[in-house]
Design a protein around this motif. Structure first.
Motif, PDB file in Angstrom:
ATOM      1  N   VAL A 195       9.644   3.251  -1.705  1.00 52.36           N
ATOM      2  CA  VAL A 195      10.740   2.767  -2.647  1.00 52.36           C
ATOM      3  C   VAL A 195      10.074   1.172  -2.569  1.00 52.36           C
ATOM      4  O   VAL A 195       9.665   0.393  -4.118  1.00 52.36           O
ATOM      5  N   SER A 196       9.600   0.785  -1.494  1.00 47.90           N
ATOM      6  CA  SER A 196      10.014  -1.300  -1.333  1.00 47.90           C
ATOM      7  C   SER A 196       8.157  -1.518  -1.710  1.00 47.90           C
ATOM      8  O   SER A 196       8.065  -2.628  -1.695  1.00 47.90           O
ATOM      9  N   ASN A 197       7.655  -0.459  -1.282  1.00 46.84           N
ATOM     10  CA  ASN A 197       5.912  -0.681  -1.524  1.00 46.84           C
ATOM     11  C   ASN A 197       5.361   0.228  -2.632  1.00 46.84           C
ATOM     12  O   ASN A 197       4.567   0.007  -2.549  1.00 46.84           O
ATOM     13  N   ASN A 198       6.245   0.387  -3.121  1.00 48.82           N
ATOM     14  CA  ASN A 198       5.651   1.100  -4.357  1.00 48.82           C
ATOM     15  C   ASN A 198       4.099   0.713  -5.457  1.00 48.82           C
ATOM     16  O   ASN A 198       3.517   1.574  -5.500  1.00 48.82           O
ATOM     17  N   GLU A 199       4.106  -0.663  -5.844  1.00 48.80           N
ATOM     18  CA  GLU A 199       3.008  -1.354  -6.510  1.00 48.80           C
ATOM     19  C   GLU A 199       1.832  -1.531  -5.223  1.00 48.80           C
ATOM     20  O   GLU A 199       0.561  -0.440  -5.259  1.00 48.80           O
ATOM     21  N   ALA A 200       2.230  -1.320  -4.402  1.00 51.61           N
ATOM     22  CA  ALA A 200       1.243  -1.498  -2.622  1.00 51.61           C
ATOM     23  C   ALA A 200       0.769  -0.050  -2.426  1.00 51.61           C
ATOM     24  O   ALA A 200      -0.045  -0.028  -2.621  1.00 51.61           O
ATOM     25  N   ILE A 201       1.055   0.844  -2.783  1.00 48.10           N
ATOM     26  CA  ILE A 201       0.288   2.016  -2.343  1.00 48.10           C
ATOM     27  C   ILE A 201      -0.090   2.226  -4.048  1.00 48.10           C
ATOM     28  O   ILE A 201      -1.193   3.123  -3.528  1.00 48.10           O
ATOM     29  N   LYS A 202       0.385   2.597  -4.520  1.00 51.16           N
ATOM     30  CA  LYS A 202      -0.378   2.415  -6.188  1.00 51.16           C
ATOM     31  C   LYS A 202      -1.424   1.787  -6.424  1.00 51.16           C
ATOM     32  O   LYS A 202      -2.611   2.062  -6.631  1.00 51.16           O
ATOM     33  N   SER A 203      -1.790   0.919  -5.704  1.00 47.01           N
ATOM     34  CA  SER A 203      -3.157   0.058  -6.364  1.00 47.01           C
ATOM     35  C   SER A 203      -3.999   0.257  -5.059  1.00 47.01           C
ATOM     36  O   SER A 203      -4.343  -0.415  -3.942  1.00 47.01           O
ATOM     37  N   LYS A 204      -3.199   1.625  -3.140  1.00 39.87           N
ATOM     38  CA  LYS A 204      -3.722   1.647  -2.546  1.00 39.87           C
ATOM     39  C   LYS A 204      -4.553   0.880  -1.523  1.00 39.87           C
ATOM     40  O   LYS A 204      -5.452   0.687  -1.602  1.00 39.87           O
ATOM     41  N   THR A 205      -3.507  -0.041  -1.185  1.00 39.79           N
ATOM     42  CA  THR A 205      -3.598  -1.460  -0.415  1.00 39.79           C
ATOM     43  C   THR A 205      -4.069  -0.475   0.885  1.00 39.79           C
ATOM     44  O   THR A 205      -3.104   0.549   1.466  1.00 39.79           O
ATOM     45  N   LEU A 206      -4.831  -1.211   1.748  1.00 45.20           N
ATOM     46  CA  LEU A 206      -5.284  -0.299   2.996  1.00 45.20           C
ATOM     47  C   LEU A 206      -4.041   0.122   3.942  1.00 45.20           C
ATOM     48  O   LEU A 206      -3.417   0.770   4.294  1.00 45.20           O
ATOM     49  N   ASP A 207      -3.197  -1.446   4.255  1.00 41.80           N
ATOM     50  CA  ASP A 207      -2.319  -1.288   4.985  1.00 41.80           C
ATOM     51  C   ASP A 207      -0.929  -0.317   4.684  1.00 41.80           C
ATOM     52  O   ASP A 207      -0.572  -0.004   5.848  1.00 41.80           O
ATOM     53  N   ALA A 208      -0.639  -0.432   3.727  1.00 42.25           N
ATOM     54  CA  ALA A 208       0.041   0.470   2.378  1.00 42.25           C
ATOM     55  C   ALA A 208      -0.310   1.550   3.351  1.00 42.25           C
ATOM     56  O   ALA A 208       0.415   2.131   3.402  1.00 42.25           O
ATOM     57  N   LEU A 209      -1.184   2.599   2.891  1.00 39.73           N
ATOM     58  CA  LEU A 209      -1.683   3.809   3.071  1.00 39.73           C
ATOM     59  C   LEU A 209      -1.338   3.701   4.542  1.00 39.73           C
ATOM     60  O   LEU A 209      -1.529   4.998   5.280  1.00 39.73           O
ATOM     61  N   SER A 210      -2.698   3.212   5.207  1.00 43.25           N
ATOM     62  CA  SER A 210      -2.061   2.918   6.555  1.00 43.25           C
ATOM     63  C   SER A 210      -0.581   3.748   7.834  1.00 43.25           C
ATOM     64  O   SER A 210      -0.778   4.345   8.236  1.00 43.25           O
ATOM     65  N   TYR A 211       0.230   2.497   6.713  1.00 42.16           N
ATOM     66  CA  TYR A 211       1.790   3.082   7.329  1.00 42.16           C
ATOM     67  C   TYR A 211       1.829   4.565   7.171  1.00 42.16           C
ATOM     68  O   TYR A 211       2.543   4.959   7.930  1.00 42.16           O
ATOM     69  N   LEU A 212       1.915   4.593   5.948  1.00 44.72           N
ATOM     70  CA  LEU A 212       2.396   6.098   5.122  1.00 44.72           C
ATOM     71  C   LEU A 212       1.763   7.283   6.049  1.00 44.72           C
ATOM     72  O   LEU A 212       2.021   7.983   6.268  1.00 44.72           O
ATOM     73  N   ILE A 213       0.514   6.399   6.462  1.00 44.36           N
ATOM     74  CA  ILE A 213      -0.526   7.829   6.911  1.00 44.36           C
ATOM     75  C   ILE A 213       0.173   8.198   8.344  1.00 44.36           C
ATOM     76  O   ILE A 213       0.027   9.241   8.900  1.00 44.36           O
ATOM     77  N   ASP A 214      -0.195   7.208   9.538  1.00 45.27           N
ATOM     78  CA  ASP A 214       0.255   6.648  10.491  1.00 45.27           C
ATOM     79  C   ASP A 214       1.561   7.642  10.800  1.00 45.27           C
ATOM     80  O   ASP A 214       1.835   8.437  11.759  1.00 45.27           O
ATOM     81  N   GLU A 215       2.868   7.263   9.634  1.00 44.03           N
ATOM     82  CA  GLU A 215       3.778   7.731  10.253  1.00 44.03           C
ATOM     83  C   GLU A 215       3.880   9.306   9.809  1.00 44.03           C
ATOM     84  O   GLU A 215       5.084  10.095  10.577  1.00 44.03           O
ATOM     85  N   SER A 216       3.341  10.004   8.378  1.00 51.01           N
ATOM     86  CA  SER A 216       3.301  11.052   8.815  1.00 51.01           C
ATOM     87  C   SER A 216       2.345  11.903   9.411  1.00 51.01           C
ATOM     88  O   SER A 216       3.130  13.190  10.313  1.00 51.01           O
ATOM     89  N   VAL A 217       1.692  11.224   9.979  1.00 52.21           N
ATOM     90  CA  VAL A 217       0.639  11.942  10.850  1.00 52.21           C
ATOM     91  C   VAL A 217       1.710  11.938  12.351  1.00 52.21           C
ATOM     92  O   VAL A 217       1.440  13.148  12.146  1.00 52.21           O
TER      93      VAL A 217
END
Ligand SMILES: NC(=O)c1ccc[n+]([C@@H]2O[C@H](COP(=O)([O-])OP(=O)(O)OC[C@H]3O[C@@H](n4cnc5c(N)ncnc54)[C@H](O)[C@@H]3O)[C@@H](O)[C@H]2O)c1
Length: 354
Positions: A195-217
């Motif tokens: 919710v709080s990083n919606n824009e960063a995720i949608k624009s595929k910012t690497l830091d935001a994606l890395s956090y999502l991927i690491d926590e999901s893995v």
């Protein structure tokens, strides 16, 4: 990120997230240690210069990654490629692509000469957070998904979020649906982050994606380590998938779209049973919509859905295991009969005034 996935079987995985440029070094080190490496590569990646460059001077088999080609015929072609290129028991087979490519690579590697070592380089979000982790390999057979296969972990998984820059939006959303799932069943912090990083995720910012991927893995690793062969806890990963699979078959929606609508239904059932507060149910709906995923699939015949659900391979007699929530991060497995599911679907229709 560097995580070791241990399991009760002999195999274990090392999972790294690393920049795209470092993947080459990792593989180079394997080659100088005497391994002959063979790549099974999703053909569509060749459309991009950076991936073509990556494959220079490598031995690779180009795989046209479709569900129809995730078949025994393609499996034999991969075996043939390995045989003709004189792969032996010390060789390493590396899958580069989405879940389809990784599933068939793992199956081919674990059966070639009774099993050679293999690794994965996932290139879709779904493959990074889901298909590359957990040791399930296989192909489709006679219309049944993943019917023939093996359980065996890849030796390594190299995750580079840079691959996602070229991934079409629709495919990106499929992975997001699985990340929402981890947030709902296991790691509620992921929901807050979405919710709080919606824009960063949608624009595929690497830091935001890395956090999502690491926590999901990490979530999937922890669940799989506790239950490798899906006899108990691992079933929670099916949250949203029973209805999701039925919708995928009936309406030809993507896996992510089916799972998104399935998660809304499972959350709604949880709310109706008094397990989840309405506020929590609405939060799941809100996040799903925030990422352009459907919270409801219209124009589906109720009888067809019920037949689709009953035909799911997770069926147990008349009852079907449904994953419900007793709060975020608190899943429960409940055997539900078809009538209860039908009533739930009808109530959800009323809720949506359809
Ligand atoms: N083994 C498991 O535990 C597990 C878990 C979940 C799903 N799966 C399997 O995964 C499969 C679905 O995987 P998927 O969603 O990754 O689909 P996929 O492999 O079909 O990839 C999706 C599409 O994206 C393209 N693509 C891949 N990487 C790309 C990139 N970086 N840039 C541009 N295009 C790219 C592919 O060519 C394909 O058209 C299903 O067969 C499912 O059964 C397996």
């Amino acid at each position: 990120m560097r995580i070791k996935l241990k399991s009760h079987s002999e195999s274990e995985s090392l999972i790294f997230s690393l920049p795209f440029t470092e993947i080459k070094d990792y593989l180079y080190n394997l080659e100088i240690n005497g391994k002959s490496v063979f790549f099974i590569v999703d053909k569509s990646l060749l459309a991009f210069k950076q991936y073509r460059k990556f494959l220079e001077n490598k031995r690779f088999f180009l795989f046209n990654a479709t569900e129809d080609n995730k078949s025994l015929e393609s499996f034999f072609k991969i075996h043939n490629f390995l045989l003709q290129n004189k792969a032996d028991r010390k060789s390493l087979v590396v899958g580069v692509g989405g879940g389809i490519t990784l599933d068939i690579t793992g199956f081919a590697a674990t059966t070639f000469m009774r099993g050679v070592k293999f690794g994965f380089i996932p290139t879709t979000l779904l493959a990074m957070v889901d298909a590359s982790i957990g040791g399930k390999n296989g192909v489709n057979f006679k219309g049944f998904k993943n019917y023939i296969g093996t359980f065996n972990h890849p030796s390594f998984v190299l995750i580079s979020p840079e691959f996602l820059k070229t991934l079409p939006q629709k495919e990106f959303n499929v992975g997001l649906a699985e990340i929402i799932k981890y947030g709902a069943i296991y790691k509620p912090e992921l929901l807050d982050f979405l919710v709080s990083n919606n824009e960063a995720i949608k624009s595929k910012t690497l830091d935001a994606l890395s956090y999502l991927i690491d926590e999901s893995v990490k979530s999937k690793v922890e669940i799989v380590e506790k239950d490798f062969k899906e006899s108990g806890l691992r079933k929670i990963l099916n949250f949203g998938h029973t209805l999701g699979h039925a919708l995928e078959r009936l309406k030809k929606v993507s896996h992510g779209e089916g799972v998104a609508a399935g998660m809304v239904f499972a959350s709604y059932l949880s709310f109706k049973k008094g397990y989840l507060r309405e506020k929590e149910f609405k939060r799941i709906v809100e996040i799903i919509k925030l990422y352009g995923l459907p919270d409801y699939i219209k124009d589906v015949n109720l009888k067809d859905i019920l037949e689709g659900i009953a035909g799911d391979k997770k069926k147990d007699g008349e009852k079907i295991d449904f994953i419900l929530l007793k709060g975020f991060g608190k899943p429960v497995i409940e055997a539900m009969d078809l009538l209860e599911i039908e009533n739930g679907l009808q109530d959800l229709r009323k809720y949506y005034r359809i």
